[in-house]
Design a protein around this motif. Structure first.
Motif, PDB file in Angstrom:
ATOM      1  N   GLN A 101     -41.684  83.611  -5.888  1.00 50.79           N
ATOM      2  CA  GLN A 101     -40.679  83.042  -4.991  1.00 50.79           C
ATOM      3  C   GLN A 101     -39.497  82.549  -5.823  1.00 50.79           C
ATOM      4  N   THR A 102     -38.313  82.686  -5.246  1.00 47.04           N
ATOM      5  CA  THR A 102     -37.101  82.316  -5.962  1.00 47.04           C
ATOM      6  C   THR A 102     -36.216  81.480  -5.055  1.00 47.04           C
ATOM      7  N   MET A 103     -35.511  80.540  -5.632  1.00 43.24           N
ATOM      8  CA  MET A 103     -34.660  79.655  -4.852  1.00 43.24           C
ATOM      9  C   MET A 103     -33.203  80.059  -5.041  1.00 43.24           C
ATOM     10  N   VAL A 104     -32.484  80.177  -3.935  1.00 38.72           N
ATOM     11  CA  VAL A 104     -31.109  80.666  -3.983  1.00 38.72           C
ATOM     12  C   VAL A 104     -30.216  79.750  -3.158  1.00 38.72           C
ATOM     13  N   LEU A 105     -28.928  79.865  -3.409  1.00 37.15           N
ATOM     14  CA  LEU A 105     -27.934  79.160  -2.610  1.00 37.15           C
ATOM     15  C   LEU A 105     -27.535  80.071  -1.462  1.00 37.15           C
ATOM     16  N   GLY A 106     -27.927  79.717  -0.261  1.00 36.61           N
ATOM     17  CA  GLY A 106     -27.582  80.512   0.895  1.00 36.61           C
ATOM     18  C   GLY A 106     -26.143  80.287   1.312  1.00 36.61           C
ATOM     19  N   VAL A 107     -25.526  81.341   1.827  1.00 33.34           N
ATOM     20  CA  VAL A 107     -24.145  81.205   2.288  1.00 33.34           C
ATOM     21  C   VAL A 107     -24.074  80.206   3.440  1.00 33.34           C
ATOM     22  N   ASP A 108     -25.196  80.059   4.175  1.00 36.05           N
ATOM     23  CA  ASP A 108     -25.263  79.130   5.293  1.00 36.05           C
ATOM     24  C   ASP A 108     -25.924  77.809   4.922  1.00 36.05           C
ATOM     25  N   ASP A 109     -26.234  77.634   3.641  1.00 37.33           N
ATOM     26  CA  ASP A 109     -26.867  76.416   3.128  1.00 37.33           C
ATOM     27  C   ASP A 109     -25.920  75.226   3.256  1.00 37.33           C
ATOM     28  N   GLN A 110     -26.498  74.042   3.468  1.00 36.35           N
ATOM     29  CA  GLN A 110     -25.655  72.844   3.559  1.00 36.35           C
ATOM     30  C   GLN A 110     -24.848  72.599   2.292  1.00 36.35           C
ATOM     31  N   GLU A 111     -25.336  73.082   1.168  1.00 36.87           N
ATOM     32  CA  GLU A 111     -24.629  72.882  -0.094  1.00 36.87           C
ATOM     33  C   GLU A 111     -23.611  73.980  -0.393  1.00 36.87           C
ATOM     34  N   SER A 112     -23.528  74.971   0.473  1.00 34.02           N
ATOM     35  CA  SER A 112     -22.618  76.092   0.252  1.00 34.02           C
ATOM     36  C   SER A 112     -21.191  75.718   0.617  1.00 34.02           C
ATOM     37  N   GLU A 113     -20.252  76.258  -0.127  1.00 33.64           N
ATOM     38  CA  GLU A 113     -18.840  76.054   0.203  1.00 33.64           C
ATOM     39  C   GLU A 113     -18.467  76.691   1.541  1.00 33.64           C
ATOM     40  N   HIS A 114     -19.342  77.584   2.043  1.00 30.84           N
ATOM     41  CA  HIS A 114     -19.058  78.273   3.292  1.00 30.84           C
ATOM     42  C   HIS A 114     -19.790  77.644   4.484  1.00 30.84           C
ATOM     43  N   HIS A 115     -20.527  76.562   4.236  1.00 28.40           N
ATOM     44  CA  HIS A 115     -21.339  75.992   5.308  1.00 28.40           C
ATOM     45  C   HIS A 115     -20.494  75.562   6.504  1.00 28.40           C
ATOM     46  N   ALA A 116     -19.378  74.921   6.243  1.00 26.17           N
ATOM     47  CA  ALA A 116     -18.530  74.447   7.347  1.00 26.17           C
ATOM     48  C   ALA A 116     -18.026  75.613   8.181  1.00 26.17           C
ATOM     49  N   LEU A 117     -17.709  76.722   7.516  1.00 25.13           N
ATOM     50  CA  LEU A 117     -17.226  77.905   8.224  1.00 25.13           C
ATOM     51  C   LEU A 117     -18.297  78.492   9.123  1.00 25.13           C
ATOM     52  N   LEU A 118     -19.557  78.457   8.640  1.00 26.91           N
ATOM     53  CA  LEU A 118     -20.633  79.120   9.361  1.00 26.91           C
ATOM     54  C   LEU A 118     -21.425  78.192  10.273  1.00 26.91           C
ATOM     55  N   ALA A 119     -21.254  76.895  10.130  1.00 26.57           N
ATOM     56  CA  ALA A 119     -22.097  75.943  10.857  1.00 26.57           C
ATOM     57  C   ALA A 119     -22.086  76.202  12.355  1.00 26.57           C
ATOM     58  N   ASP A 120     -20.938  76.436  12.915  1.00 24.20           N
ATOM     59  CA  ASP A 120     -20.826  76.686  14.351  1.00 24.20           C
ATOM     60  C   ASP A 120     -20.276  78.073  14.659  1.00 24.20           C
ATOM     61  N   ALA A 121     -20.254  78.951  13.654  1.00 24.67           N
ATOM     62  CA  ALA A 121     -19.740  80.309  13.870  1.00 24.67           C
ATOM     63  C   ALA A 121     -20.615  81.045  14.873  1.00 24.67           C
ATOM     64  N   ASP A 122     -19.978  81.835  15.733  1.00 26.16           N
ATOM     65  CA  ASP A 122     -20.737  82.440  16.825  1.00 26.16           C
ATOM     66  C   ASP A 122     -20.123  83.757  17.299  1.00 26.16           C
ATOM     67  N   ASP A 123     -19.180  84.319  16.528  1.00 28.70           N
ATOM     68  CA  ASP A 123     -18.431  85.455  17.070  1.00 28.70           C
ATOM     69  C   ASP A 123     -18.055  86.437  15.969  1.00 28.70           C
ATOM     70  N   LEU A 124     -18.451  87.687  16.138  1.00 27.91           N
ATOM     71  CA  LEU A 124     -18.074  88.762  15.212  1.00 27.91           C
ATOM     72  C   LEU A 124     -16.759  89.425  15.601  1.00 27.91           C
ATOM     73  N   ASP A 125     -16.174  88.987  16.692  1.00 28.44           N
ATOM     74  CA  ASP A 125     -14.851  89.462  17.106  1.00 28.44           C
ATOM     75  C   ASP A 125     -14.803  90.986  17.206  1.00 28.44           C
ATOM     76  N   ALA A 126     -15.813  91.553  17.861  1.00 30.79           N
ATOM     77  CA  ALA A 126     -15.869  92.999  18.136  1.00 30.79           C
ATOM     78  C   ALA A 126     -15.969  93.868  16.886  1.00 30.79           C
ATOM     79  N   THR A 127     -16.434  93.302  15.789  1.00 35.19           N
ATOM     80  CA  THR A 127     -16.633  94.091  14.568  1.00 35.19           C
ATOM     81  C   THR A 127     -17.722  95.142  14.792  1.00 35.19           C
ATOM     82  N   PRO A 128     -17.473  96.403  14.428  1.00 35.15           N
ATOM     83  CA  PRO A 128     -18.524  97.415  14.544  1.00 35.15           C
ATOM     84  C   PRO A 128     -19.682  97.118  13.594  1.00 35.15           C
ATOM     85  N   VAL A 129     -20.896  97.197  14.117  1.00 34.12           N
ATOM     86  CA  VAL A 129     -22.111  96.968  13.327  1.00 34.12           C
ATOM     87  C   VAL A 129     -23.013  98.180  13.493  1.00 34.12           C
TER      88      VAL A 129
END
Length: 363
Positions: A101-129
């Motif tokens: 097992q390995t421990m990583v910094l998740g992009v959605d982790d509370q310690e991530s610089e991107h956490h605020a961006l993703l905390a309430d993110a809810d929309d892919l804005d019609a991006t093709p997947v």
């Protein structure tokens, strides 16, 4: 549960790519003692093996002929343990409760610089997947995207149905090096991507909002689990990923698993796994894409695809130019050991899904 442990001595190193090192080692234990095997180490987990060093190998899948790539896997270098990693943020544990097992910094982790961006993110804005059930579809999908939109930023979201280390994939390494792939996001128990995410949902959002994807491709890592039964296949998660893309406001596109060369009838034409995952698990409407190729085989494929389209949308895409696009792939095209020359239909259908996704960018 059966695990085959073997001690061995490294004889020489083989090929390497980011996060992975091939080696050849002579077994020192077990009934195969004295035999040489090809093994794979992930240096971020176990350190960098060198000729003459002892290694502890797991040869379970190799012994059964199951391992993608035919590798024994390095578990540890008993006499050359890697140094402790530097202290840092991140608390996402992946490959949880396994010895590696390995421990990583998740992009959605509370310690991530991107956490605020993703905390309430809810929309892919019609991006093709684009969602595929086999990792081997990835370069073909990218070829299709580039045939239509060569400057599109494509991000790969790797699920944990196959290999867990992203570094196991030579295709990802080669596609990133060639500039075909912008980034890799490893989700769930998978790890080692440019970004780490706890779920497919946050992986999709990170692909769009952090990595700046124009198009997202979702597939499991190399290798997959199949039991020859309707539901016993790791690619069933294709349907769940399509649902996730739809829930988040993306444009879900199903890349059908197709074969004209598989010896098993259940995989000829559209695979029975795709019929289950897209036809029964994908509850949200998705685009089901096929090429307009001539011939009885493709007529069968189109008929099977249309059978999925009660709630889904049938899309037929011109094949013109896709063979040329596939020929430019910077990595080898191979699925179940079959290349473009022996199983063109599989790669062509994946490329058609990529072309359709690129066309959605301007629709």
């Amino acid at each position: 549960m059966t695990i085959r442990w073997r001690s061995a001595t490294v004889q020489r190193l083989g090929a390497s790519w980011p996060g992975s090192q091939e080696l050849f080692a002579t077994l020192a234990s077990g009934p195969e003692a004295g035999a040489e095997v090809k093994a794979l180490a992930h240096p971020d987990l176990v350190g960098f093996p060198q000729p003459g060093e002892r290694v502890l190998l797991n040869t379970s899948a190799l012994a059964r002929g199951l391992g993608t790539g035919g590798y024994a896997l390095v578990v540890a270098l008993p006499d050359a343990l890697p140094a402790d990693p530097p202290a840092g943020p991140g608390h996402l544990v992946k490959a949880r409760y396994t010895p590696l097992q390995t421990m990583v910094l998740g992009v959605d982790d509370q310690e991530s610089e991107h956490h605020a961006l993703l905390a309430d993110a809810d929309d892919l804005d019609a991006t093709p997947v684009v969602v595929a059930d086999l990792h081997s579809a990835l370069p073909a999908i990218l070829a299709g995207v580039r045939a239509e939109a060569p400057d599109a930023r494509v991000v790969y979201v790797m699920t944990d149905g196959g290999a867990l280390p992203a570094a196991f994939s030579r295709a990802v390494a080669g596609l990133r090096e060639a500039g075909w792939l912008t980034s890799c996001v490893s989700t769930g128990q998978a790890f080692g991507g440019d970004l780490e995410a706890s779920t497919v949902h946050t992986g999709l959002l990170a692909a769009k909002l952090v990595a700046g994807a124009d198009v997202v491709v979702v597939a499991q890592g190399p290798g997959n689990l199949g039991t020859g039964s309707r539901w016993g296949f790791s690619g069933v998660a294709v349907g769940e990923a399509l649902n996730a893309a739809a829930v988040l406001g993306g444009r879900p596109v199903a890349a059908l698993r197709v074969s004209q060369a598989d010896a098993r009838d259940r995989h000829r034409g559209v695979s029975h796994h795709t019929l289950t995952a897209v036809g029964r698990v994908a509850l949200a409407p998705v685009d089901v894409v096929v090429p307009d190729s001539p011939g009885a085989f493709y007529d069968r494929v189109r008929e099977q695809a249309r059978s999925l389209c009660g709630r889904h949308t049938y899309v037929e895409i011109p094949e013109a130019g896709l063979d040329d696009a596939l020929a430019t792939s910077p990595v080898r095209l191979s699925t179940m050991g079959r290349g473009l020359d022996t199983d063109r239909a599989g790669f062509l259908t994946a490329a058609a899904a990529g072309r359709h996704a690129a066309r959605l960018l301007t629709s």
